[in-house]
Enzyme design. Structure first.
Site, PDB file in Angstrom:
ATOM      1  CB  CYS A 183      -0.900  -0.005   1.233  1.00  0.00           C
ATOM      2  SG  CYS A 183      -2.058   1.379   1.318  1.00  0.00           S
ATOM      3  CG  ASP A 184      -0.219   4.535  -2.452  1.00  0.00           C
ATOM      4  OD1 ASP A 184      -1.129   4.106  -1.726  1.00  0.00           O
ATOM      5  OD2 ASP A 184      -0.419   5.261  -3.442  1.00  0.00           O
ATOM      6  CE1 TYR A 264      -8.610   4.493   2.863  1.00  0.00           C
ATOM      7  CE2 TYR A 264      -6.220   4.781   2.776  1.00  0.00           C
ATOM      8  CZ  TYR A 264      -7.443   4.622   2.136  1.00  0.00           C
ATOM      9  OH  TYR A 264      -7.488   4.592   0.766  1.00  0.00           O
TER      10      TYR A 264
END
Length: 467
Positions: A183-184, A264
């Site tokens: 994931c970046d 997130y």
């Protein structure tokens, strides 16, 4: 060397391919195979990639797809072809990029809407939407992993199929350590913090103190020659305000946490506000992308050269990413829209695994005792050293704080419950998994969610066939 891109008709595939082209002097890829179940979309992307291979950027400047050129021509012998046959695609592969979206963007719309109708967060990878996404994706990814194990047992699989940590954990049943999730977002966070502090994050004297799960991690420190530079960042409004994640979650709240969370975490720390904003918008993110992509593929199928159309659509898509987490007049940092995304992370990882390079990066790998409350085969997100075909997780100097640990443990419990539900077909296991997730506040609502997702998704109904 054969590279396979599963989900090869997906909209972001040209980003991946441009990164592969730019790195051909590092990794000798001679064959790229696109696989997708949607033949029409696969055909569009095959045309885009063929044009990229034939007419690459040669001036070191911007490519038509928005990535940066390296001055490297693709070189002779690079073959790009497409197939809807999975076995044909993966047989004999050296490396496989997995980016599959079962049910397409319309499936995402349903994931979001069912949660929102129950008063809960409707988001692609977080909360009930993410669990529903996983339920309809897991059977396919189990099948994919089993075919890779049979037909390309020495291949490395680099997974960015979402929810990335959960899917990677399931694929490990078949592939073990030869599947890695990427994931970046954590790597982007580290790069932003390092840039503000004037630090080279790749330097051997720098230690990244990061730990968590995919889309649920925390940067606890950035140590330079043994000195943690994060406290000076947290204490300075001018510096901290340059960090996208700090602006998103609020400078004071980031200071209260004592760490910089993955972006997130906004959905956990501001669940009510995020849900209200999404419900008050004209359309959800999924609805926007579903309409945008349908229009793109329809027009691209008729276009003589669809690359310019793709680049324009990409810019619009990226500029609206996580818009619900920003003020109405705010925009993403310019650097977030250029390079450094998951496609470049994937290429760096490939170069370290197959071509002898050495990279330090944050990856989704087996826990192996790093988080003591989790079993060893649970997948976590942690800094790793990758070189000569090996991946070694680095134990971060700072353990998860009690509140962080509680959140990580609860989400991992939901993740593993969903894997069990998908494999057993048990509605009861699915109900339990939804109920224990921190963003589902009622066991009764959790049961209603499972029933609603079964009604909305034929794919989920086909999975949950047992009581």
């Amino acid at each position: 060397m054969k590279l396979v891109i599963l989900g090869g008709g997906g909209f972001r595939v040209p980003l991946v391919f441009s990164a592969v082209l730019a790195a051909r002097h590092r990794v000798a890829i001679t064959e790229v195979v696109l696989h997708d179940a949607d033949a029409a979309r696969l055909s569009v992307m095959h045309r885009v990639l063929t044009a990229q291979a034939e007419r690459p950027a040669t001036d070191g400047g911007a490519r038509p797809d928005g990535a940066r050129g390296s001055g490297q021509a693709p070189g002779p012998g690079l073959r790009v072809h497409a197939t809807t046959d999975l076995d044909e695609a993966v047989a004999g592969a050296d490396v496989i990029f997995a980016a599959i979206r079962v049910g397409g963007t319309h499936g995402r719309v349903l994931d979001e809407q069912v949660a929102l109708k129950h008063g809960l967060l409707g988001q692609e990878t977080i909360g009930p939407g993410g669990l529903a996404y996983a339920l309809r994706t897991l059977p396919m990814m189990d099948h994919v992993a089993a075919r890779i194990a049979e037909l390309a047992p020495r291949a490395w699989t680099i997974n960015f199929t979402n929810p990335a940590g959960l899917i990677t954990e399931a694929m490990r049943t078949h592939l073990g350590d030869r599947v890695v999730g990427i994931c970046d977002t954590p790597i982007g966070l580290v790069r932003r913090v390092a840039r503000v502090l004037g630090v080279d994050p790749a330097a051997e004297s720098v230690q990244v103190d990061y730990l968590g799960l995919n889309h649920l991690g925390f940067l606890h420190g950035l140590h330079v020659e043994g000195v943690d530079r994060l406290p000076e960042l947290l204490a300075d409004d001018a510096l901290l305000g340059q960090i996208e994640e700090a602006r998103t979650l609020g400078l004071d709240w980031v200071r209260a946490r004592g760490a910089i969370p993955n972006e997130y975490l906004y959905y956990y720390d501001y669940a009510r506000e995020a849900t209200a904003t999404i419900r008050g918008a004209d359309q959800t993110r999924g609805e926007f992308l579903d309409a945008q992509q349908a229009a793109f593929y329809l027009e691209a199928a008729r276009a003589e050269d669809p690359r310019a159309l793709w680049a324009h659509t990409l810019a619009e898509r990226e500029a609206t990413y996580m818009a619900e987490a920003r003020d109405a007049d705010a925009s993403r940092d310019d650097d977030d829209l250029q390079g450094g995304g998951y496609h470049e992370v994937a290429v760096d990882l490939m170069a370290a695994l197959l071509a002898g390079e050495r990279h330090r990066m944050i990856l989704d790998v087996a826990n192996d005792g790093i988080v003591p409350t989790l079993v060893d085969d649970a997948v976590i997100e942690v800094p790793c050293v990758v070189s000569e075909g090996t991946i070694r997780a680095e134990v971060p100097p700072t353990p998860l704080a009690l509140d962080e640990l509680a959140l990580v443990t609860a989400v991992k419990s939901a993740d593993r419950g969903i894997i069990c539900a998908a494999r057993s077909g048990s509605r009861q296991r699915a109900w339990h998994a939804f109920a224990v997730h921190p963003l589902v506040d009622s066991a009764a609502v959790a049961r209603d969610l499972v029933d609603a997702y079964i009604r909305a998704h034929p794919t989920i109904a086909a999975v949950l066939v047992e009581p």
